[in-house]
Scaffold this active site. Structure first.
Site, PDB file in Angstrom:
ATOM      1  N   TYR A   1      37.532  34.266  42.753  1.00 17.24           N
ATOM      2  CA  TYR A   1      36.348  34.800  41.940  1.00 17.24           C
ATOM      3  C   TYR A   1      36.810  35.603  40.943  1.00 17.24           C
ATOM      4  CZ  TYR A   1      31.978  37.178  41.097  1.00 17.24           C
ATOM      5  OH  TYR A   1      30.765  37.776  40.299  1.00 17.24           O
TER       6      TYR A   1
ATOM      7  N   SER B   1      32.300  40.555  35.733  1.00 18.10           N
ATOM      8  CA  SER B   1      32.019  41.271  36.821  1.00 18.10           C
ATOM      9  C   SER B   1      33.184  42.403  37.244  1.00 18.10           C
ATOM     10  CB  SER B   1      31.828  40.403  38.007  1.00 18.10           C
ATOM     11  OG  SER B   1      32.049  41.145  39.172  1.00 18.10           O
TER      12      SER B   1
END
Length: 307
Positions: free
Chosen positions: A186, A160
């Site tokens: 994350y 990501s």
């Protein structure tokens, strides 16, 4: 790298378009997290191309309904369902142990995002790192022989642009000293997903395996359930069909044959950036995410953890 790998496609390309005309008959694929979101579309397009596709999902009952829908949509009956919880090492090992025969495509797609509270998973490690990286590392390791038998297999690690929010902080991966930060955790896990592909490419290219990572784009899915939904402005969002495009391209396009250890977005290799872009939709990969020393160090660390 002296030049970036480019393709005829762009950010608006769909998964179907990037492998149009490609015959995947005889190819066997595993897609983790294929019970929802871009995982389903990834599986659908591979199956439509003739591949035998295994949906590796946490809830097999729900997965069976997805598989039934995909068989109907594609006319391909070779769509299977296996239980896989990438946050559980026993589940990962069971899948790897049960797998028979060669594997041509492994797509590490499952993931969790921005858990609001600090949780711990595999080996007591922070849950996003454990799920997004350690579980997939263990899966790739367990399936290495099958991939080597795949004669030109592809390993695809779904990362990501969130990786731009944190390197792997080797001195405190698990937030035992620094305050827990959901976005940093994350980001770290998604940097780790890129480093997985970098080191897999170095170690396994001699087995004919190529490994790449990617940012699928901003797509509204169940992934954002802890963030109150997708925050990206409308003009920079993608549909699920567009969101699966880079994954499918790396998994199955002949154009990327033999190209590995790279990070892609919008179906092109992303440029290295030395500060986080402040504008939406600007591609880029942080140098720490492609650093070979970081990749080797993380691989060794993960090997010690998962045995």
């Amino acid at each position: 790298m002296s030049h970036l790998f480019t393709t005829p496609f762009g950010r608006d390309a769909t998964a179907s378009e990037v492998i149009e005309g490609v015959d995947l008959s005889g190819r066997r694929a595993i897609v983790t997290g294929a019970g929802s979101g871009i995982g389903v579309e990834t599986a659908r397009v591979l199956a439509a191309g003739g591949a035998e596709v295994t949906l590796a999902v946490r809830r097999p009952e729900a997965g069976e309904q997805v598989a039934a829908d995909l068989r109907k949509a594609t006319g391909n009956d070779a769509i299977h369902v296996v239980r896989l919880d990438v946050a559980d090492l026993e589940s990962v090992r069971a899948l790897a142990a049960d797998w028979q025969g060669p594997l041509h495509i492994l797509i590490n797609n499952a993931g969790i995002m921005m858990l609001p509270e600090l949780e711990r998973g595999i080996g007591g490690h922070e849950q996003q790192f454990a799920t997004n990286y350690l579980g997939h590392f263990a899966l790739a390791l367990g399936l290495h022989r099958a991939l080597a038998d795949g004669d030109g297999a592809r390993l695809v690690s779904v990362s990501s642009s969130g990786h731009l929010f944190s390197p792997v902080v080797f001195d405190d991966i698990d937030f035992r000293f620094r305050p827990y930060d959901a976005l940093a955790a994350y980001g770290q896990s998604k940097t780790a997903a890129i480093l997985l592909a970098v080191e897999a490419q170095r170690l396994w290219s001699a087995d004919g395996i190529t490994a790449n990572s990617l940012h699928p784009g901003a797509i509204a899915t169940n992934l954002q359930r802890h963030t109150g939904g997708l925050r990206t402005p409308e003009p920079y969002r993608k549909t699920i069909e567009q969101g699966a495009a880079t994954t499918v391209f790396l998994a199955a396009s002949p154009l990327v044959e033999g190209v590995g250890g790279r990070y892609f977005e919008d179906v092109d290799e992303a440029p290295v950036v030395h500060t986080r872009p402040t504008q939406w939709g600007v591609p880029g990969v942080a140098p720490y995410a492609l650093d070979p020393e970081n990749a080797e160090r993380l691989w060794q660390l993960a090997s010690d953890i998962v045995g």
